[in-house]
Design a protein around this motif. Structure first.
Motif, PDB file in Angstrom:
ATOM      1  N   GLN A 113       3.433   9.168  -1.128  1.00 26.83           N
ATOM      2  CA  GLN A 113       2.589   9.947  -2.030  1.00 26.83           C
ATOM      3  C   GLN A 113       2.034  11.214  -1.388  1.00 26.83           C
ATOM      4  N   GLY A 114       2.769  11.770  -0.415  1.00 25.27           N
ATOM      5  CA  GLY A 114       2.378  13.060   0.116  1.00 25.27           C
ATOM      6  C   GLY A 114       1.722  12.972   1.475  1.00 25.27           C
ATOM      7  N   GLY A 115       0.934  13.989   1.778  1.00 24.17           N
ATOM      8  CA  GLY A 115       0.305  14.035   3.093  1.00 24.17           C
ATOM      9  C   GLY A 115      -0.570  15.257   3.244  1.00 24.17           C
ATOM     10  N   PHE A 116      -1.165  15.347   4.443  1.00 22.20           N
ATOM     11  CA  PHE A 116      -2.101  16.419   4.766  1.00 22.20           C
ATOM     12  C   PHE A 116      -1.585  17.186   5.984  1.00 22.20           C
ATOM     13  N   ILE A 117      -1.456  18.488   5.820  1.00 23.06           N
ATOM     14  CA  ILE A 117      -0.996  19.338   6.920  1.00 23.06           C
ATOM     15  C   ILE A 117      -2.167  19.639   7.852  1.00 23.06           C
TER      16      ILE A 117
ATOM     17  N   ILE B  90       9.612  12.500  -0.109  1.00 23.24           N
ATOM     18  CA  ILE B  90       8.437  12.166  -0.921  1.00 23.24           C
ATOM     19  C   ILE B  90       8.792  12.194  -2.402  1.00 23.24           C
ATOM     20  N   ASP B  91       9.546  13.199  -2.817  1.00 24.29           N
ATOM     21  CA  ASP B  91       9.902  13.342  -4.229  1.00 24.29           C
ATOM     22  C   ASP B  91      10.870  12.264  -4.702  1.00 24.29           C
ATOM     23  N   SER B  92      11.566  11.634  -3.794  1.00 25.19           N
ATOM     24  CA  SER B  92      12.617  10.700  -4.202  1.00 25.19           C
ATOM     25  C   SER B  92      12.353   9.252  -3.804  1.00 25.19           C
TER      26      SER B  92
ATOM     27  N   ASN C 165       6.405  24.578  10.769  1.00 22.50           N
ATOM     28  CA  ASN C 165       6.725  23.964   9.478  1.00 22.50           C
ATOM     29  C   ASN C 165       8.214  23.747   9.270  1.00 22.50           C
ATOM     30  N   GLY C 166       8.998  23.759  10.356  1.00 21.96           N
ATOM     31  CA  GLY C 166      10.393  23.368  10.223  1.00 21.96           C
ATOM     32  C   GLY C 166      10.493  21.928   9.760  1.00 21.96           C
ATOM     33  N   ASN C 167      11.486  21.653   8.903  1.00 23.48           N
ATOM     34  CA  ASN C 167      11.767  20.314   8.358  1.00 23.48           C
ATOM     35  C   ASN C 167      10.771  19.858   7.308  1.00 23.48           C
ATOM     36  N   ILE C 168       9.807  20.702   6.931  1.00 18.19           N
ATOM     37  CA  ILE C 168       8.842  20.238   5.933  1.00 18.19           C
ATOM     38  C   ILE C 168       9.546  19.982   4.595  1.00 18.19           C
ATOM     39  N   HIS C 169      10.629  20.726   4.335  1.00 23.60           N
ATOM     40  CA  HIS C 169      11.366  20.476   3.097  1.00 23.60           C
ATOM     41  C   HIS C 169      11.969  19.079   3.085  1.00 23.60           C
ATOM     42  N   ALA C 170      12.370  18.591   4.266  1.00 24.29           N
ATOM     43  CA  ALA C 170      12.959  17.256   4.338  1.00 24.29           C
ATOM     44  C   ALA C 170      11.908  16.188   4.045  1.00 24.29           C
TER      45      ALA C 170
ATOM     46  N   ARG D 256       0.833  -1.208   0.000  1.00 14.58           N
ATOM     47  CA  ARG D 256       0.000   0.000   0.000  1.00 14.58           C
ATOM     48  C   ARG D 256       0.867   1.257   0.000  1.00 14.58           C
ATOM     49  N   PRO D 257       0.381   2.351  -0.587  1.00 12.36           N
ATOM     50  CA  PRO D 257       1.128   3.605  -0.530  1.00 12.36           C
ATOM     51  C   PRO D 257       1.016   4.227   0.854  1.00 12.36           C
ATOM     52  N   LEU D 258       1.963   5.086   1.173  1.00 13.12           N
ATOM     53  CA  LEU D 258       1.934   5.813   2.439  1.00 13.12           C
ATOM     54  C   LEU D 258       1.610   7.273   2.164  1.00 13.12           C
ATOM     55  N   ILE D 259       0.526   7.737   2.760  1.00 12.72           N
ATOM     56  CA  ILE D 259       0.114   9.137   2.671  1.00 12.72           C
ATOM     57  C   ILE D 259      -0.163   9.599   4.093  1.00 12.72           C
TER      58      ILE D 259
END
Length: 773
Positions: free
Chosen positions: A311-315, A304-306, A294-299, A279-282
């Motif tokens: 497949q992403g997430g919900f803030i 996710i991109d790599s 929102n610190g570390n959100i870039h990490a 199953r995918p992880l979202i």
């Protein structure tokens, strides 16, 4: 809250609003018997009683307000005796997406004596009114749905209508194409009794290993939380939807999607790489964006991109939910939990924000290539305009539109750095820091965004990057390519023009003079050749690259100097420690201002004879023919032959430096040089000077190579900058006669510094030297 005092006789009046215990659940009440008819002198009043407390006051608060009240609309509706109470739409997309089967289930509210099959008629029609300012229903009708025999219900126990839509425009988050569905109820005579309408999308949700698919394509969820629920949470009502259920553990068998809450990045990646998890992880909740957050959100998004399977997430808590309140002095402020006397409360668990990492267009800069990627799965960049601006030291240098071909979904476009429209501005800038910003914005407005909305903004620091064995350093208006494999500068471009084409490497040899040959077996040349100083190959032992700061990069190289096999043999004769003639440590400091400082530590083997020179050599492009130096001149001079050469500022062409002795040998040197410039006719070139207390240099520039003073190449000139250069002698020419004070002994190590700087016509070597002094 709304009310209506006009209604038809025999119609029903219904009050719809929030439930009396749960502020978000709908509730409906029929109030026909309590209303006065239209035209009556009596008034109809809708009154609502709000309960401050109940046994449900603190259920499912979800960090929201714990305040009693009505959170959603209160409506007063007039309906006929037979009316559409509810309806449900579903589409089933064909595998090739050429058509979709449509279904609508309708529930009627009617008296028992009304026969739905004979007394009323139901119709459902689909219209495509997108992009039409004036709607012509006849021309926009795309599908009719007809009443069907009642099979198994979709989720309601109602009446089923079905039809087919050819070549549907598919709905996705990137292209939210919507159709207008109209459900109509008519009486036996064909008169419209009731009508309901909503917008619907045609899409197919499916699953693949570690992927959630929409219309057969994977999607990335760049989401924010909105919580809705129903007590009876959902598969029976609409089996076309994927379910995520975090309660009881995000990997329970009850969920189609692994949906953890606030899981750390490394654990997400670990699950995604688990071969037993299909199953995918979202992330159902992540990045608690409360206040300054929102610190570390870039990490998270780098992972996710790599990582396949993420497949992403919900803030959660992504929008401020404060309420405007007026203080006792009349000032307004944003209030949060507790500011209304509400106890208990969730304090400030309702104030937040986010944007940058959800940008669907990516820009990267590696290997001297700017790559622009459209990460969308459906949307092209046809309606996107790209712009660029280059800034130096905070000041705008140039800007413009970046003309790109339309990028299909999941495709990229590469731009070579030196072919971009920003390149001329970059090469001519003298700024210490340079930044290129690429922006992508909407050309046309959409239903959800205005034109000009920024989809992507990426700032690129123009400093250095590594490509395979090459390190590219971009400073000011120059670009240096450093070969990390050989440990030497491979090329140096200034204002886009090739300047240095090879170097900088250690050098301890010079073309022998007549005096070097005097003394036969006891001559300097005989001793040099016996020690193989005329055939030394420098092999890189190690190298390190260290980024000290955004404005300083240090590259350190350790060279071992081995003797080669013979005069015409380039092979190294040995690599054991005993065969090392020289150990040379060279460290380059590349500064953001453009300076390149070379620190050199040279240790000869102690049993070697006195050395011809200790310095470095490099090759310049032949067009770099103008030399200016501050040192002794203007004529040729050496450490033990310079009394007649005064210290001053001199200029010559390279070919004017050469002295055509009958028997070729070392020539064209200039002693006690503080700084020197090498430039082409338009002023582009390189500056070099002594640095950090190093004594003045011996400088040599020639179109002839050291070895036999033959031409090295038609396109190069050879430059030597020597920390030490042995005297040429002259007491006689048949014995070794250079005086001791002008010898370069091998018994001690040598340390020296040279500073380099890229030059343009506007650059003053005096100013550079003064700034470095």
């Amino acid at each position: 809250m709304a009310s209506s005092a006009t209604m038809a006789v025999n119609n029903k009046l219904i009050v719809a609003g929030d439930g009396y215990k749960d502020s978000r659940l709908p509730a409906e009440f029929e109030i026909t018997a309590f209303c006065h008819e239209c035209g009556s002198e009596k008034k109809n009043i809708v009154a609502v009683q709000v309960y401050r407390w109940s046994d449900g006051s603190y259920l499912e608060d979800q960090d929201h307000w714990w305040l009693s009240g009505i959170h959603r609309d209160v409506l007063l509706l007039a309906k006929p005796k037979v009316f559409i109470a509810d309806y449900f739409f579903r589409s089933n997309l064909a595998e090739n997406c050429t058509y979709a089967d449509l279904e609508v289930e309708v529930i009627l509210d009617k008296p028992l004596e009304i026969n739905a099959t004979t007394d009323v008629k139901m119709e459902a029609t689909l219209f495509d009114i997108s992009g039409n300012d004036r709607v012509d229903l006849l021309s926009t009708k795309v599908a009719d749905l007809q009443l069907q025999p009642p099979p198994s219900p979709l989720g309601f126990h109602g009446y089923r209508l079905a039809g087919k839509l050819q070549n549907p425009k598919l709905w996705s988050a990137e292209q939210p194409n919507l159709y207008t569905l109209v459900v109509t109820l008519k009486d036996a005579s064909g008169n419209i009794v009731d009508c309901e309408s909503c917008q619907v999308g045609i899409r197919q949700i499916s699953k693949a290993p570690k992927q959630l698919l929409v219309n057969g394509h994977p999607v990335i969820i760049r989401g924010v939380n909105r919580h809705e629920h129903h007590p009876r949470w959902i598969r029976g009502k609409d089996p076309s939807r994927a379910i995520h259920y975090e309660g009881g553990g995000s990997r329970t068998s009850s969920t189609d999607i692994i949906c953890p809450m606030y899981m750390r990045i490394w654990d997400c990646v670990k699950i995604a790489k688990d071969p037993n998890e299909t199953r995918p992880l979202i992330l159902c909740e992540y990045s608690h964006a409360m206040g300054n957050s929102n610190g570390n959100i870039h990490a998270y998004w780098e992972a996710i991109d790599s990582t396949f399977g993420l497949q992403g997430g919900f803030i959660w808590d992504w929008v401020d939910q404060g309420l405007l309140k007026e203080s006792s002095d009349g000032n307004k402020y944003w209030a949060y939990g507790g500011d209304f006397g509400d106890t208990s409360n969730d304090l400030n668990f309702c104030l937040n924000e986010v944007k940058y990492v959800y940008q669907p267009i990516k820009v990267s800069f590696t290997n001297n290539i700017i790559k622009i990627t459209n990460t969308n799965f459906y949307q092209t960049t046809q309606e996107v305009e790209f712009n660029w601006v280059i800034e130096g030291d905070g000041c705008k240098l140039e800007s413009g539109i970046l003309h790109l071909p339309t990028l299909d979904p999941q495709s990229s476009y590469d731009i070579k750095w030196d072919s971009g429209p920003w390149y001329p501005s970059w090469t001519s800038s003298s700024a210490a820091e340079t930044f290129l910003t690429i922006t992508a914005s909407l050309l046309q407005p959409t239903r959800w965004l205005q034109s000009g909305h920024v989809l992507k903004m990426k700032e690129i620091t123009l400093d250095w990057d590594i490509v395979d064995h090459n390190l590219t350093i971009r400073q000011n208006f120059s670009e240096i390519t450093f070969n990390n494999q050989s440990g030497a500068i491979e090329s140096w471009m200034v204002e886009g023009v090739p300047v240095m084409v090879k170097g900088v490497t250690p050098c301890f040899w010079r073309a022998p003079t007549d005096n070097d040959k005097g003394g036969e077996a006891n001559s300097y040349l005989s001793k040099w050749k016996a020690a193989n100083l005329d055939n030394v190959s420098f092999v890189k032992e190690s190298s390190t690259i260290e980024k000290i700061s955004d404005h300083l990069l240090e590259v350190s190289i350790v060279y071992n100097g081995f003797s080669k096999g013979g005069e015409n043999d380039d092979s190294v004769s040995g690599t054991e420690g005993s065969n090392i003639l020289f150990k040379v440590d060279m460290k380059y400091s590349f500064h953001g201002s453009g300076d390149v400082v070379l620190a050199c530590y040279a240790k000869p083997r102690s049993d070697l004879p006195p050395l011809p020179r200790v310095g470095v050599e490099f090759h310049l492009e032949k067009s770099i023919s103008n030399i200016k130096w501050y040192g002794r001149g203007p004529f040729e001079c050496y450490p033990d032959r310079k009394a007649a050469a005064n210290v001053g500022l001199f200029e010559k062409k390279v070919d004017e430096m050469h002295v055509p002795y009958i028997v070729p040998g070392e020539c064209s040197g200039r002693a006690d040089v503080r700084w020197v410039t090498f430039q082409n006719d338009r002023g582009s070139g390189i500056y070099a000077s002594i640095y950090s207390g190093s004594p003045p240099m011996q400088m040599n520039a020639s179109y002839y190579s050291t070895k036999e003073l033959d031409r090295a190449t038609h396109n190069e000139e050879l430059v030597h900058l020597d920390h030490k250069h042995m005297g040429i002698g002259g007491d006689d020419s048949w014995s070794p006669c250079v005086h001791d004070k002008y010898m370069v002994p091998s018994s001690a190590p040598y340390t020296f510094f040279i500073s380099f700087f890229p030059l343009t016509a506007a650059t003053s070597p005096h100013d550079i030297y003064k700034a470095q002094s």
